[in-house]
Enzyme design. Structure first.
Site: not given
Ligand code: PEP
Ligand code: MG
Length: 613
Positions: A225, A332, A498, A545
């Site tokens: 992140h 987010r 993820d 996304c």
């Molecule tokens: C993901 O996991 O692809 C996602 C968009 O959520 P984050 O990156 O905030 O975990």
């Molecule tokens: Mg995620």
């Protein structure tokens, strides 16, 4: 009591401080996580000074205090273990110098006199763990040094070294006991390059992109992140650059190349000139792409494609406006909860959501409810005891995302109420993170409807039809159960970050396994395909996304798999739009079929690189 600022083990080398290396150019390679080039003076971010209060405890609190100490020891051991692993990539002399230090710290955290005495002080003197650590460290260090002038030079030096080791161990324990406060980057000089051992997502949320020219860290991976935040802010960054802090001691200037993934310390005039040329070329490219802003995102065979932006902070809104994105595909909201003492209440959250919705001026905003995960520290949640101790288990597999919200209904209901109140300002959808089964979605929907009923009873006017409630598809379990989940959810947002991490069992934020993190692995692509087809069969909206959406090389493949909606960091929208406008859906579908027949990720990467040739 304020304890002195600690430094990384690499900076504890005693010989180095006596013989500073002459500033010669040195290139360190790492992982380019945010494109762009920066030239600037180095500013090394240290851990904040520790404010530690002394205190006593009641007799019945001794066990709990010993447990706090044990947790701090475990955390410290884990950190040292990680440092030890990373040393293997340093040149041999570096490793030989630093490894014994780390071993000494690790030894002191084990069955040592230090730890025995700290525990005894807590139990017998009834003092807090912090007090016991401070007192015992000082007593041991003083005993080690003995009376001044009483010893030969070489013996005095070795005793000083031992005392330093004891104090450093104490500082680490204290840092982990008080769970050091968030950092403040207000004193970073304008135009500097920030060097740090690691940056947490909450640190990245404090970065002012107008002040900090570039970032380099020793830890971190491209999909973590922190990396996502830095891309969103448009700050050039390289992570996982081993030896960075040791090298920075003898350097003043650095060049960070976020595309090539390298950091040059003490660059020669020639290197600086090349970097300046690179910066100018990037500015020209950005200028060219900005002309696409007003053009539609449409394929050569006239298929419209939705390109939206992800959002973490309100500070990104001007970048979103400049990007030509048609709304926010993933807000987010966890970043709203970071770097503050208390949790934002219904009113504060509603104000923020409304500000985003109004800024989008009629374009949709998909608000994801709080996705707390191990990597995303939120002090205000920890302070209220709402999140589990991530030491006890693998945080990526524990109580994160929707699981946490279903256990803390006040947190969930407050956020849902805030979103519903803000939804009066424009089109909104609600997105649930980390879903793995239909029961969770049903439970969340029940709570959602209950919150809406409660607001109506309170006299709040809400739209007849509530905003859609969708789910992230970001675990292999959710992807493979997508046909069942599609009956419960109003839309899917595929979180490839993820999804790839869980499918491949690779920590998305770790530098040492970064080469194994491959979203083009057929397992990941098949999960995306399966989930997309489940949604399309029911004519249900589905978007991507995760970071795959931001890579224009992957646009034809995702279009070919059936995706027509993408959400990404604002800076990537123009390039992805350019990719959309250059392809036909027919070609993309043919290409996707060819890719999906492959089993070798390298061959897939090769095909992706050659699309259209
Ligand atoms: C993901 O996991 O692809 C996602 C968009 O959520 P984050 O990156 O905030 O975990
Ligand atoms: Mg995620």
């Amino acid at each position: 009591m304020v304890w002195p600022v600690s430094s990384s083990p690499a900076s504890m080398s005693r010989t180095e401080s006596r013989r500073p290396a002459p500033p010669r150019e040195r290139r360190l390679s790492g992982i380019g996580v945010s494109a762009g080039i920066a030239i600037g003076p180095i500013f090394t971010a240290r851990e904040p000074a520790l404010e530690v209060a002394r205190g006593t405890i009641e007799a019945d609190a001794v066990d709990a205090e010993l447990q706090r100490l044990a947790a701090s020891v475990a955390r410290s051991q884990k950190q040292l273990g990680k440092l030890r692993v990373r040393l293997s990539v340093l040149p041999e002399e570096g490793e030989q110098e630093i490894a014994p230090l780390i071993d000494a710290y690790a030894h002191m955290l084990g069955h040592s006199r230090l730890m025995r005495e700290v525990r005894r002080r807590i139990a017998e003197q009834r003092v807090t763990a912090e007090t016991a650590v401070m007192d015992e460290v000082e007593a041991l260090a003083a005993a080690m040094l003995g009376p001044a002038g009483a010893r030969r030079d070489d013996e005095a030096e070795s005793r000083q070294r031992r005392a330093d080791e004891i104090r450093e161990t104490g500082r680490r324990l204290l840092r982990n006991l008080v769970q050091a406060p968030f950092r403040n980057f207000a004193n970073v000089p304008q135009g500097a390059i920030l060097f740090a051992e690691m940056l947490r997502p909450s640190d990245a949320a404090l970065i002012d992109p107008g002040r900090i020219a570039g970032i380099a860290t020793e830890e971190g991976g491209v999909q973590g992140h922190t990396a996502i935040m830095l891309r969103a802010l448009g700050v050039p960054a390289v992570m996982g650059a081993a030896g960075l802090l040791a090298g920075a001691k003898s350097a003043r200037l650095a060049v960070v190349d976020g595309e090539a993934g390298c950091v040059t310390l003490s660059p020669l005039p020639r290197t600086v000139a090349d970097a300046k040329q690179g910066i100018a070329a990037l500015a020209r490219e950005r200028q060219r792409l900005s002309r696409l802003r007003r053009l539609p995102a449409i394929t050569t065979d006239q298929e419209p494609v939705e390109l939206q932006s992800n959002l973490e902070l309100l500070a990104e809104l001007p970048l979103v406006a400049a990007s030509g994105a048609s709304g926010i595909g993933l807000f987010r909201t966890e970043f709203l909860f970071m770097n503050r003492e208390t949790l934002p209440d219904e009113q504060a959250q509603a104000d923020t959501y409304r500000a985003v919705i109004e800024a989008m001026d009629g374009d949709g905003v998909t608000i994801r409810v709080l996705d707390w995960g191990g990597e995303k520290d939120i002090e205000a949640l920890a302070a209220r005891g709402l999140v589990p101790d991530t030491l006890d288990h693998n945080p990526a597999l524990g109580v994160r995302g929707l699981r946490l919200l279903l256990r803390h209904l006040d947190l969930f209901e407050t956020q849902l109420a805030a979103i519903l109140l803000a939804a009066r300002a424009g089109p909104v959808r609600v997105l649930l993170p980390m879903v793995t089964n239909v029961t969770e979605v049903r439970a969340a929907r029940e709570i959602y409807e209950r919150v809406a009923r409660r607001l109506r009873r309170r006299g709040e006017k809400l739209p007849e039809k509530l905003p859609e409630l969708g789910i992230m598809i970001e675990t292999p379990g959710a992807a493979l159960a997508a046909d069942a989940l599609a009956l419960e959810a109003d839309f899917f947002a595929i979180g490839t970050n993820d999804l790839a991490m869980y499918a491949l069992a690779v920590d998305r934020a770790a530098a040492d396994v970064a080469p194994l993190y491959d979203p083009l692995h057929p397992a990941v692509l098949r999960l995306i395909q399966f989930a997309t087809e489940a949604a399309l069969r029911l004519r249900m909206p589905v978007s991507v996304c995760g970071e795959m959406a931001a890579n224009p090389l992957l646009t034809p493949l995702l279009l070919g798999l059936g995706i027509r909606s993408f959400s990404m960091n604002a800076g990537s929208v123009p390039r992805v739009k350019q990719a959309v406008r250059g392809v036909s859906i027919d070609d993309c579908a043919r290409f996707a079929r060819r890719v999906m027949e492959q089993s070798d990720p390298e061959r897939i990467a090769e095909l992706v690189g050659k699309f259209g040739e």
